[in-house]
Design an enzyme around this catalytic site. Structure first.
Site, PDB file in Angstrom:
ATOM      1  N   GLU A   1      61.237  33.926  45.113  1.00 40.39           N
ATOM      2  CA  GLU A   1      62.398  34.846  45.064  1.00 40.39           C
ATOM      3  C   GLU A   1      63.429  34.343  44.066  1.00 40.39           C
ATOM      4  OE1 GLU A   1      64.079  37.436  45.691  1.00 40.39           O
ATOM      5  OE2 GLU A   1      63.092  38.544  47.285  1.00 40.39           O
TER       6      GLU A   1
ATOM      7  N   ARG B   1      69.259  34.320  58.628  1.00 45.05           N
ATOM      8  CA  ARG B   1      69.281  33.457  57.440  1.00 45.05           C
ATOM      9  C   ARG B   1      69.736  34.308  56.254  1.00 45.05           C
ATOM     10  NH1 ARG B   1      65.438  35.025  53.855  1.00 45.05           N
ATOM     11  NH2 ARG B   1      63.331  35.604  54.529  1.00 45.05           N
TER      12      ARG B   1
ATOM     13  N   ASN C   1      69.383  35.937  52.562  1.00 48.20           N
ATOM     14  CA  ASN C   1      68.292  36.401  51.732  1.00 48.20           C
ATOM     15  C   ASN C   1      68.787  36.401  50.281  1.00 48.20           C
ATOM     16  OD1 ASN C   1      65.543  37.138  51.644  1.00 48.20           O
ATOM     17  ND2 ASN C   1      66.086  39.274  51.345  1.00 48.20           N
TER      18      ASN C   1
ATOM     19  N   GLU D   1      62.261  36.592  60.150  1.00 48.66           N
ATOM     20  CA  GLU D   1      61.119  37.510  60.316  1.00 48.66           C
ATOM     21  C   GLU D   1      60.116  36.987  61.338  1.00 48.66           C
ATOM     22  OE1 GLU D   1      60.378  39.610  56.110  1.00 48.66           O
ATOM     23  OE2 GLU D   1      60.557  37.445  55.977  1.00 48.66           O
TER      24      GLU D   1
ATOM     25  N   ASN E   1      69.056  42.624  50.204  1.00 47.55           N
ATOM     26  CA  ASN E   1      68.169  42.270  49.103  1.00 47.55           C
ATOM     27  C   ASN E   1      68.818  42.474  47.748  1.00 47.55           C
ATOM     28  OD1 ASN E   1      65.699  41.073  48.407  1.00 47.55           O
ATOM     29  ND2 ASN E   1      64.677  42.217  50.010  1.00 47.55           N
TER      30      ASN E   1
ATOM     31  N   ASP F   1      62.815  45.419  46.736  1.00 49.82           N
ATOM     32  CA  ASP F   1      63.145  44.014  46.979  1.00 49.82           C
ATOM     33  C   ASP F   1      64.198  43.565  45.959  1.00 49.82           C
ATOM     34  OD1 ASP F   1      63.034  41.252  47.629  1.00 49.82           O
ATOM     35  OD2 ASP F   1      60.939  41.389  48.186  1.00 49.82           O
TER      36      ASP F   1
END
Length: 299
Positions: free
Chosen positions: A18, A101, A103, A121, A154, A204
Site C-alpha cells: 500500500e 487501525r 489505513n 479485518e 482509503n 482502493d
C-alpha cells in the site's frame, strides 16, 4: 498513443502492499506492507527493496520536510528515522476503540497529513462496518477528526487548484469529492463523482495526474482506472496481471512512470499459483501523462 507496458519491479510479495510514494531525495519508491508490518524502499538503480520491520500494522508512509518520514502505525501517527530504524509516536487516535487501525494516508498541499481508520479485518474487505474516521495531523502536531462512520478509509488526493479534496470509503464503491479550504484544511459539501462498476470491484488507493484526472486502483478488480472528476466518466482502464491492486502513484525522474502496489492476503494456493506476482510492485510506462510530486509533511 505510446504503448503501455507493465513490469513487476519488486516481486518479494507483500501481504498488503500500500501507500506508494516517490521519494525524489532518494530517487526511490517508498511503500508499506500493512499486515507484513514493514516500510519498504525500492531503488530503481539496485532494483532491490530495503525494509524496516515494525511492531504494528503500518498503513501509510509520507515524506517529511525536515527529512525522513512520517507513518501511520496501528492507531498512531509516528515519525520514522530510516537510517536509525527509529520510530517515535507523535499522537494516537481512536483511543475509545479497541479494534481499529489506520489505513491509507496522504499529505495535502499545505503539509497536513490526512489519514483514516477502519476496523481490523476478519478477512480481506470483511470487517465491522462504520468503525472508521478521517483525521488530519497538522504541522503543529494537533489532530482534527473530520467525520466518523467510515467503513474502509482509503484513497485520497487534491485537485490541482487545491480547492477539491477527493476521497474513497471503499465499501461505498464511490469516489467522492469535497470542497477544500487550503488555508484551514476544512472539508465540506461531500458528493459522489464516480460509482464503480461491478467488474471494477472495490475502489482502493488513488492519485492525480498533471491533467487533473484521477487514477484509482481497484482491489479485486486487477486494474487501475483513469477518471475525469469533472464529467464523472472513466477515460482509461489499465489491467494488471494480479487481482488485488491496492494503490498507485507517479514517480521516476519526471513523474511519468506509475507504480502500483498489490496484495496477496486472502488468496489460496491455487489462486497464488495462477498469479505468482501477487503482492508485487508494478511499474507502468507509456501512459502519456505525468503525476504530481508528493507533498511533504510540514511538522
Amino acid at each position: 498513443m505510446s504503448s503501455v507496458s507493465i513490469e513487476c519491479v519488486a516481486s518479494e510479495g507483500c501481504r498488503i502492499g500500500e501507500s506508494p510514494v516517490w521519494d525524489e531525495r532518494e530517487g526511490a519508491l517508498l511503500y508499506v506492507d500493512i499486515t507484513g508490518r514493514k516500510v519498504c524502499r525500492w531503488s530503481p538503480v539496485t532494483r532491490q527493496a530495503q525494509a524496516i520491520a515494525l511492531d504494528a500494522p503500518v498503513s501509510s508512509v509520507a515524506l517529511r520536510q525536515s527529512g525522513d518520514y512520517v507513518i501511520t502505525l496501528g492507531t498512531r501517527f509516528a515519525a520514522l528515522k530510516w537510517k536509525e530504524e527509529l520510530v517515535t509516536t507523535i499522537t494516537q487516535v481512536d483511543k475509545d476503540k479497541a479494534n481499529t487501525r489506520f489505513n491509507d494516508g496522504k499529505v495535502d498541499p499545505a503539509g497536513r497529513y490526512f489519514a483514516g481508520t477502519m476496523a481490523e479485518e476478519i478477512r480481506p474487505a470483511v470487517l465491522e462496518r462504520r468503525q472508521g474516521s478521517l483525521y488530519t495531523l497538522f504541522p503543529d502536531l494537533s489532530v482534527v477528526k473530520h467525520f466518523d462512520q467510515v467503513d474502509i478509509s482509503n484513497g485520497l488526493d487534491w485537485s490541482l487548484d487545491h480547492r477539491t479534496f477527493f476521497y474513497i470509503d471503499s465499501l461505498s464503491y464511490s469516489v467522492d469529492a469535497f470542497d477544500y479550504d487550503l488555508q484551514t484544511g476544512k472539508i465540506g459539501n461531500r458528493r459522489s463523482i464516480y460509482k464503480l462498476e461491478k467488474e471494477e470491484s472495490i475502489p482502493d488507493g488513488m492519485c492525480i495526474d498533471t491533467e487533473g484526472k484521477l487514477w484509482v486502483a481497484c482491489y479485486d478488480g486487477g486494474r487501475v482506472i483513469r477518471l475525469d472528476p469533472e464529467t464523472g466518466k472513466r477515460l482509461q482502464t489499465v489491467k494488471l496481471p494480479v487481482d488485488k491492486t491496492t494503490s498507485c502513484c507517479f514517480g521516476g525522474k519526471d513523474y511519468s512512470e506509475m507504480f502500483v502496489t498489490s496484495a496477496s492476503d486472502g488468496m489460496d494456493k491455487e489462486w497464488l499459483s495462477r498469479q505468482p506476482q501477487a503482492g508485487g510492485i508494478f511499474k507502468i510506462t507509456g501512459l502519456g501523462v505525468k503525476g504530481v510530486p508528493p507533498y511533504p509533511f510540514a511538522g
